[in-house]
Design a protein around this motif. Structure first.
Motif, PDB file in Angstrom:
ATOM      1  N   GLY A 127     -12.559  -6.310  -2.335  1.00 60.47           N
ATOM      2  CA  GLY A 127     -13.632  -5.774  -1.841  1.00 60.47           C
ATOM      3  C   GLY A 127     -14.445  -4.852  -3.059  1.00 60.47           C
ATOM      4  O   GLY A 127     -14.097  -4.635  -3.953  1.00 60.47           O
ATOM      5  N   ASN A 128     -15.615  -4.514  -2.364  1.00 62.88           N
ATOM      6  CA  ASN A 128     -16.417  -3.743  -3.180  1.00 62.88           C
ATOM      7  C   ASN A 128     -16.103  -2.461  -3.525  1.00 62.88           C
ATOM      8  O   ASN A 128     -15.233  -1.936  -2.695  1.00 62.88           O
ATOM      9  N   GLU A 129     -16.594  -1.987  -4.709  1.00 66.53           N
ATOM     10  CA  GLU A 129     -16.013  -0.678  -5.096  1.00 66.53           C
ATOM     11  C   GLU A 129     -16.155   0.572  -4.228  1.00 66.53           C
ATOM     12  O   GLU A 129     -15.309   1.463  -4.370  1.00 66.53           O
ATOM     13  N   VAL A 130     -17.151   0.364  -3.556  1.00 70.00           N
ATOM     14  CA  VAL A 130     -17.444   1.808  -2.481  1.00 70.00           C
ATOM     15  C   VAL A 130     -16.927   1.534  -1.052  1.00 70.00           C
ATOM     16  O   VAL A 130     -16.413   2.090  -0.616  1.00 70.00           O
ATOM     17  N   GLU A 131     -17.451   0.417  -0.508  1.00 74.31           N
ATOM     18  CA  GLU A 131     -17.139  -0.085   0.867  1.00 74.31           C
ATOM     19  C   GLU A 131     -16.029  -0.867   1.254  1.00 74.31           C
ATOM     20  O   GLU A 131     -15.535  -1.071   2.144  1.00 74.31           O
ATOM     21  N   GLY A 132     -15.218  -1.302   0.044  1.00 72.55           N
ATOM     22  CA  GLY A 132     -14.098  -2.193   0.242  1.00 72.55           C
ATOM     23  C   GLY A 132     -14.623  -3.639   0.619  1.00 72.55           C
ATOM     24  O   GLY A 132     -15.686  -4.100   0.676  1.00 72.55           O
ATOM     25  N   VAL A 133     -13.483  -4.452   1.382  1.00 73.49           N
ATOM     26  CA  VAL A 133     -13.841  -5.760   1.956  1.00 73.49           C
ATOM     27  C   VAL A 133     -14.740  -5.257   3.337  1.00 73.49           C
ATOM     28  O   VAL A 133     -14.550  -4.761   4.234  1.00 73.49           O
ATOM     29  N   SER A 134     -15.913  -6.152   3.314  1.00 74.53           N
ATOM     30  CA  SER A 134     -16.829  -5.951   4.371  1.00 74.53           C
ATOM     31  C   SER A 134     -16.292  -6.385   5.711  1.00 74.53           C
ATOM     32  O   SER A 134     -15.144  -7.143   5.758  1.00 74.53           O
ATOM     33  N   ASP A 135     -16.600  -5.680   6.706  1.00 75.00           N
ATOM     34  CA  ASP A 135     -16.145  -5.777   7.983  1.00 75.00           C
ATOM     35  C   ASP A 135     -16.266  -7.227   8.604  1.00 75.00           C
ATOM     36  O   ASP A 135     -15.316  -7.698   9.166  1.00 75.00           O
ATOM     37  N   GLU A 136     -17.310  -7.894   8.396  1.00 80.01           N
ATOM     38  CA  GLU A 136     -17.632  -9.057   8.896  1.00 80.01           C
ATOM     39  C   GLU A 136     -16.534 -10.093   8.091  1.00 80.01           C
ATOM     40  O   GLU A 136     -16.070 -11.179   8.859  1.00 80.01           O
ATOM     41  N   VAL A 137     -16.363  -9.826   6.844  1.00 80.31           N
ATOM     42  CA  VAL A 137     -15.206 -10.718   6.113  1.00 80.31           C
ATOM     43  C   VAL A 137     -13.701 -10.214   6.660  1.00 80.31           C
ATOM     44  O   VAL A 137     -12.819 -11.361   6.819  1.00 80.31           O
ATOM     45  N   LEU A 138     -13.352  -9.159   6.775  1.00 76.16           N
ATOM     46  CA  LEU A 138     -12.240  -8.683   7.188  1.00 76.16           C
ATOM     47  C   LEU A 138     -12.085  -9.316   8.745  1.00 76.16           C
ATOM     48  O   LEU A 138     -10.766  -9.955   8.922  1.00 76.16           O
ATOM     49  N   ASP A 139     -12.852  -9.472   9.525  1.00 74.52           N
ATOM     50  CA  ASP A 139     -12.691 -10.138  10.686  1.00 74.52           C
ATOM     51  C   ASP A 139     -12.315 -11.447  10.645  1.00 74.52           C
ATOM     52  O   ASP A 139     -11.751 -11.963  11.807  1.00 74.52           O
ATOM     53  N   ILE A 140     -12.589 -12.087   9.566  1.00 75.47           N
ATOM     54  CA  ILE A 140     -12.402 -13.558   9.667  1.00 75.47           C
ATOM     55  C   ILE A 140     -11.075 -14.092   8.742  1.00 75.47           C
ATOM     56  O   ILE A 140     -10.690 -15.303   8.752  1.00 75.47           O
ATOM     57  N   CYS A 141     -10.779 -12.885   8.187  1.00 74.54           N
ATOM     58  CA  CYS A 141      -9.580 -13.309   7.130  1.00 74.54           C
ATOM     59  C   CYS A 141      -8.242 -13.476   8.132  1.00 74.54           C
ATOM     60  O   CYS A 141      -8.297 -13.027   9.331  1.00 74.54           O
ATOM     61  N   ASP A 142      -7.169 -14.305   7.656  1.00 70.41           N
ATOM     62  CA  ASP A 142      -5.794 -14.644   8.186  1.00 70.41           C
ATOM     63  C   ASP A 142      -5.093 -13.303   8.575  1.00 70.41           C
ATOM     64  O   ASP A 142      -4.076 -13.399   8.994  1.00 70.41           O
ATOM     65  N   GLY A 143      -5.409 -12.515   7.663  1.00 74.03           N
ATOM     66  CA  GLY A 143      -4.433 -11.360   7.461  1.00 74.03           C
ATOM     67  C   GLY A 143      -5.014 -10.134   6.326  1.00 74.03           C
ATOM     68  O   GLY A 143      -5.879 -10.474   5.823  1.00 74.03           O
ATOM     69  N   CYS A 144      -4.224  -9.029   6.363  1.00 78.18           N
ATOM     70  CA  CYS A 144      -4.615  -8.014   5.174  1.00 78.18           C
ATOM     71  C   CYS A 144      -3.254  -7.564   4.686  1.00 78.18           C
ATOM     72  O   CYS A 144      -2.023  -7.400   5.386  1.00 78.18           O
ATOM     73  N   ILE A 145      -3.535  -7.343   3.384  1.00 77.78           N
ATOM     74  CA  ILE A 145      -2.373  -6.903   2.495  1.00 77.78           C
ATOM     75  C   ILE A 145      -2.837  -5.610   1.818  1.00 77.78           C
ATOM     76  O   ILE A 145      -3.793  -5.448   1.190  1.00 77.78           O
ATOM     77  N   GLU A 146      -2.012  -4.718   1.827  1.00 73.95           N
ATOM     78  CA  GLU A 146      -2.279  -3.338   1.592  1.00 73.95           C
ATOM     79  C   GLU A 146      -1.283  -2.865   0.399  1.00 73.95           C
ATOM     80  O   GLU A 146      -0.040  -3.142   0.345  1.00 73.95           O
ATOM     81  N   ILE A 147      -1.892  -2.399  -0.700  1.00 74.47           N
ATOM     82  CA  ILE A 147      -1.035  -1.802  -1.765  1.00 74.47           C
ATOM     83  C   ILE A 147      -0.522  -0.281  -1.419  1.00 74.47           C
ATOM     84  O   ILE A 147      -1.441   0.403  -1.230  1.00 74.47           O
ATOM     85  N   PRO A 148       0.698  -0.124  -1.122  1.00 75.00           N
ATOM     86  CA  PRO A 148       1.111   1.158  -0.884  1.00 75.00           C
ATOM     87  C   PRO A 148       0.642   2.255  -1.717  1.00 75.00           C
ATOM     88  O   PRO A 148       0.785   2.030  -2.978  1.00 75.00           O
ATOM     89  N   GLN A 149       0.340   3.432  -1.494  1.00 72.68           N
ATOM     90  CA  GLN A 149      -0.247   4.694  -2.445  1.00 72.68           C
ATOM     91  C   GLN A 149       0.353   5.711  -1.877  1.00 72.68           C
ATOM     92  O   GLN A 149       0.599   6.108  -0.784  1.00 72.68           O
ATOM     93  N   LEU A 150       0.701   6.673  -2.893  1.00 76.51           N
ATOM     94  CA  LEU A 150       1.631   7.785  -2.646  1.00 76.51           C
ATOM     95  C   LEU A 150       0.762   9.158  -2.954  1.00 76.51           C
ATOM     96  O   LEU A 150       1.204  10.396  -2.444  1.00 76.51           O
ATOM     97  N   GLY A 151      -0.354   8.971  -3.639  1.00 79.37           N
ATOM     98  CA  GLY A 151      -0.962  10.390  -4.032  1.00 79.37           C
ATOM     99  C   GLY A 151      -2.272  10.753  -3.002  1.00 79.37           C
ATOM    100  O   GLY A 151      -2.127  10.276  -1.931  1.00 79.37           O
ATOM    101  N   SER A 152      -2.909  11.385  -3.662  1.00 79.05           N
ATOM    102  CA  SER A 152      -3.961  12.193  -2.718  1.00 79.05           C
ATOM    103  C   SER A 152      -5.318  11.081  -2.525  1.00 79.05           C
ATOM    104  O   SER A 152      -6.024  11.402  -1.534  1.00 79.05           O
ATOM    105  N   LYS A 153      -5.521  10.254  -3.456  1.00 76.67           N
ATOM    106  CA  LYS A 153      -6.867   9.571  -3.536  1.00 76.67           C
ATOM    107  C   LYS A 153      -6.731   8.314  -2.580  1.00 76.67           C
ATOM    108  O   LYS A 153      -7.786   7.819  -2.053  1.00 76.67           O
TER     109      LYS A 153
END
Length: 178
Positions: A127-153
């Motif tokens: 997704g876009n640097e500020v907004e991420g993957v757009s909601d309309e695209v997220l809605d039609i994807c077959d799933g979502c993968i998240e990179i686990p992050q441990l810091g504050s950002k």
């Protein structure tokens, strides 16, 4: 210890790259703003022999010197195409038998280390640097993968996230060819 020479690295020529068996993975860029990010994703896609990239919306497209600056020639090796919208790109990939996964922090996302795609053809949406993957695209994807992050950002630059995702999906045995 010494660094490998260019000859010892056995790098593929442009033609050898184009003829090589590819990692069955498509990278979709959803309205990326930075030419440097686009070039960096091309470079990572080259490193992992990715099948192709789909540049969507206002994502910058080659040829451009600012893309080339970070791609270092990967725009000549990695196959790419343009889609006017990311929705159009995702629907086309799905119609061609791909399971499409957004790379996003979202409800129901599967952590990258827990993601096991099986033998299906995969496409990922970055997704876009500020907004991420757009909601309309997220809605039609077959799933979502998240990179686990441990810091504050809890956010990564798209080029960094792409490198992590492409390595992890390439490294999983389903993508290795004997």
């Amino acid at each position: 210890m010494r660094k490998w020479s260019m000859q010892e690295l056995g790098r593929k020529s442009v033609e050898d790259f184009k003829q090589a068996d590819k990692t069955p993975l498509v990278v979709v860029l959803d309205n990326i703003r930075s030419m440097h990010n686009v070039g960096s994703v091309f470079r990572s896609a080259d490193a992992f022999l990715i099948e192709k990239m789909v540049l969507c919306g206002y994502t910058p497209r080659p040829p451009h010197r600012d893309i080339h600056k970070t791609a270092l020639g990967a725009t000549e090796t990695v196959a790419w195409e343009y889609a006017e919208t990311t929705v159009e790109a995702v629907q086309s990939l799905q119609a061609n038998g791909y399971k499409v996964y957004a790379i996003e922090q979202a409800e129901g996302a599967v952590f990258l280390h827990d993601f096991h795609p099986g033998k299906e053809k995969i496409a990922i949406v970055m997704g876009n640097e500020v907004e991420g993957v757009s909601d309309e695209v997220l809605d039609i994807c077959d799933g979502c993968i998240e990179i686990p992050q441990l810091g504050s950002k809890h956010s990564l630059n798209i080029s960094v996230a792409a490198g992590i995702i492409l390595w992890a999906l390439t490294e999983k045995s389903v993508f290795h060819k004997p």
